[in-house]
Structures are given as structure tokens and as C-alpha cells.
Design a protein around this motif. Sequence first.
Motif, PDB file in Angstrom:
ATOM      1  N   ASN A 131       0.825  -1.210   0.000  1.00 19.41           N
ATOM      2  CA  ASN A 131       0.000   0.000   0.000  1.00 19.41           C
ATOM      3  C   ASN A 131       0.858   1.258   0.000  1.00 19.41           C
ATOM      4  O   ASN A 131       1.920   1.304   0.643  1.00 19.41           O
ATOM      5  N   THR A 133       0.380   5.317   0.800  1.00 17.94           N
ATOM      6  CA  THR A 133      -0.523   6.326   1.371  1.00 17.94           C
ATOM      7  C   THR A 133       0.053   7.710   1.134  1.00 17.94           C
ATOM      8  O   THR A 133       1.206   7.979   1.470  1.00 17.94           O
ATOM      9  N   ILE A 134      -0.780   8.593   0.582  1.00 19.45           N
ATOM     10  CA  ILE A 134      -0.349   9.956   0.270  1.00 19.45           C
ATOM     11  C   ILE A 134      -1.142  10.933   1.136  1.00 19.45           C
ATOM     12  O   ILE A 134      -2.379  10.895   1.170  1.00 19.45           O
ATOM     13  N   SER A 135      -0.413  11.795   1.856  1.00 22.68           N
ATOM     14  CA  SER A 135      -1.039  12.774   2.748  1.00 22.68           C
ATOM     15  C   SER A 135      -0.640  14.180   2.337  1.00 22.68           C
ATOM     16  O   SER A 135       0.357  14.380   1.630  1.00 22.68           O
ATOM     17  N   ASP A 136      -1.422  15.167   2.814  1.00 25.89           N
ATOM     18  CA  ASP A 136      -1.085  16.557   2.512  1.00 25.89           C
ATOM     19  C   ASP A 136      -0.087  17.087   3.531  1.00 25.89           C
ATOM     20  O   ASP A 136       0.386  16.347   4.406  1.00 25.89           O
ATOM     21  N   GLY A 139      -0.762  16.439   7.169  1.00 28.26           N
ATOM     22  CA  GLY A 139      -0.848  15.058   7.637  1.00 28.26           C
ATOM     23  C   GLY A 139      -2.164  14.377   7.343  1.00 28.26           C
ATOM     24  O   GLY A 139      -2.350  13.198   7.679  1.00 28.26           O
ATOM     25  N   VAL A 141      -4.776  12.309   5.314  1.00 21.92           N
ATOM     26  CA  VAL A 141      -4.657  11.321   4.245  1.00 21.92           C
ATOM     27  C   VAL A 141      -5.514  11.727   3.051  1.00 21.92           C
ATOM     28  O   VAL A 141      -6.710  12.000   3.178  1.00 21.92           O
ATOM     29  N   LYS A 143      -5.099   9.925  -0.181  1.00 21.25           N
ATOM     30  CA  LYS A 143      -5.368   8.731  -0.986  1.00 21.25           C
ATOM     31  C   LYS A 143      -4.492   7.574  -0.503  1.00 21.25           C
ATOM     32  O   LYS A 143      -3.329   7.752  -0.156  1.00 21.25           O
ATOM     33  N   THR A 144      -5.086   6.375  -0.479  1.00 19.73           N
ATOM     34  CA  THR A 144      -4.324   5.157  -0.213  1.00 19.73           C
ATOM     35  C   THR A 144      -4.508   4.238  -1.406  1.00 19.73           C
ATOM     36  O   THR A 144      -5.643   3.880  -1.761  1.00 19.73           O
ATOM     37  N   ASP A 163      -8.061  13.217  -4.520  1.00 21.65           N
ATOM     38  CA  ASP A 163      -8.231  12.561  -3.229  1.00 21.65           C
ATOM     39  C   ASP A 163      -9.346  11.521  -3.322  1.00 21.65           C
ATOM     40  O   ASP A 163      -9.908  11.282  -4.397  1.00 21.65           O
ATOM     41  N   THR A 164      -9.684  10.898  -2.185  1.00 22.28           N
ATOM     42  CA  THR A 164     -10.677   9.829  -2.192  1.00 22.28           C
ATOM     43  C   THR A 164     -12.060  10.307  -2.638  1.00 22.28           C
ATOM     44  O   THR A 164     -12.876   9.516  -3.107  1.00 22.28           O
ATOM     45  N   THR A 175       3.215  13.971   1.426  1.00 21.45           N
ATOM     46  CA  THR A 175       4.010  12.999   2.180  1.00 21.45           C
ATOM     47  C   THR A 175       3.597  11.603   1.741  1.00 21.45           C
ATOM     48  O   THR A 175       2.407  11.283   1.715  1.00 21.45           O
TER      49      THR A 175
END
Length: 226
Positions: A131, A133-136, A139, A141, A143-144, A163-164, A175
Motif C-alpha cells: 500500500n 498512502t499519500i497525505s497533505d 498530515g 490522508v 489517498k491510499t 483525493d478519495t 508525504t
Amino acid sequence: MATSFDTTLNTLGITRTSAAAATTTTKSSSSLGQSDFLKLMTAQMQNQDPFNPVDNTQMVAQMAQISTTSGISEMNTTLKAMADKLGVTSTSDALSYVGKTVLTEGSTAYGRSAGGIAGSVELAGAATDVNVTISDANGAVLKTMSLGKQAAGTIGYDWDGKDTAGADAGSGPFTVAVNAQSNGTTVGATSLVWAPVQSVSTTTGAAVLTLPGLGEVPATAIRQIG
């Protein structure tokens, strides 16, 4: 026990030192060049006992020793010249990185002009579930992405920047965190991100690239050039 070779050295005012001691003394006082050897051999033959001449085997061994030492010295000089040349080549190559993008280990990535980011996951072993995981920047989340079952090695991925909920996530910085499991057991996983090369430094002898969000990264850590 001193040999006739040592005696001749003493007569000429030369002190022979061991290999270990030679490393702590200067070259002029601990090593013999070709001219020194010829001078030594001539003096040794002139001062030898006519009733007990120098053994031929010993003389050949001495000549071989001098030849080997001279050869090693010349080889070291050649190797140093080669190392210097390779260093210049590496620096020249590194300077050509400026303006390009490189793939290297990191967890911070900036969005592309077209949106989203691309990157890779370096797996130390086979995994049943990988997996990303992308965060802004705060912090949260965004999208995973599941890359599913993967073999050991490097796996690429591409995020479209949504995003999701399907909204545009902006240009970052983002991140990136990676996680890999093999039937419930964690597998070593390294995040690789693409980043533009802002500048190159060679002040320490080794080429170091400056990448936004990642700081200074040695050129040897670059996995791929875009």
C-alpha cells in the motif's frame, strides 16, 4: 641476524626498515629507487669478501624485492591518476543533472504540472499486499493506493492527484508512506520519489544534489534519472 646486504647498507649510511615502520617514515629515508639500487649493488660487489662472495640466489632475491617495490610505487601512482580522472567524470555527470528529475529515497514529493505524482516502492522481499498512502502537508490522508501482490524489487505507481472524494489535491508538498505485508508479516519497503535537481555541490569531492523537500542527496543514492 644481519646479512651482507644489511652490512652494505650500513656502510653506505642507509638503514633498512620493515614494511610496518616504512608507513610512518618519509619516502626519502625508507625507500630505495632504481638509482639507489644500482649504487648499492655496485658498492656491495666492491666490498664483498672475495673468499665469501655474495650468493647469487640472495642477489636475485634482492633485485626482485627492489623491482617489486618500484612496481608497486608506479602502480599506486597510476591508480591515483585513474581515481582523479574518475572523480572529474563523476562531477561532470552530476552537473548535467541540473534541471532534470531523479528518483531517490524519500517521503516528500511535489505535484507535477499535470497534477499528481509518480514514485516507486523498493521491496526487500515478496509481499502479498503493498500500500502507498499519500497525505497533505498537514498530515491528512488524501489517498491510499493498493498495489496488491508483488515480488521483491522495485514497483512503480502513479497517482492522478485526486483525493478519495475525487477532488483536486493541489500541487503539494505531499508525504508518501509505504507499507508491505506478507501474510501478516511486515516486509521491508522503501519509498522512492521523483524530484527535480535544483543544484549540485562538489565541495567535499563527492557530488551532492540539492532536491526540493529532500535536501542534499549524494549522487550515488540516485536510482534513476528522468
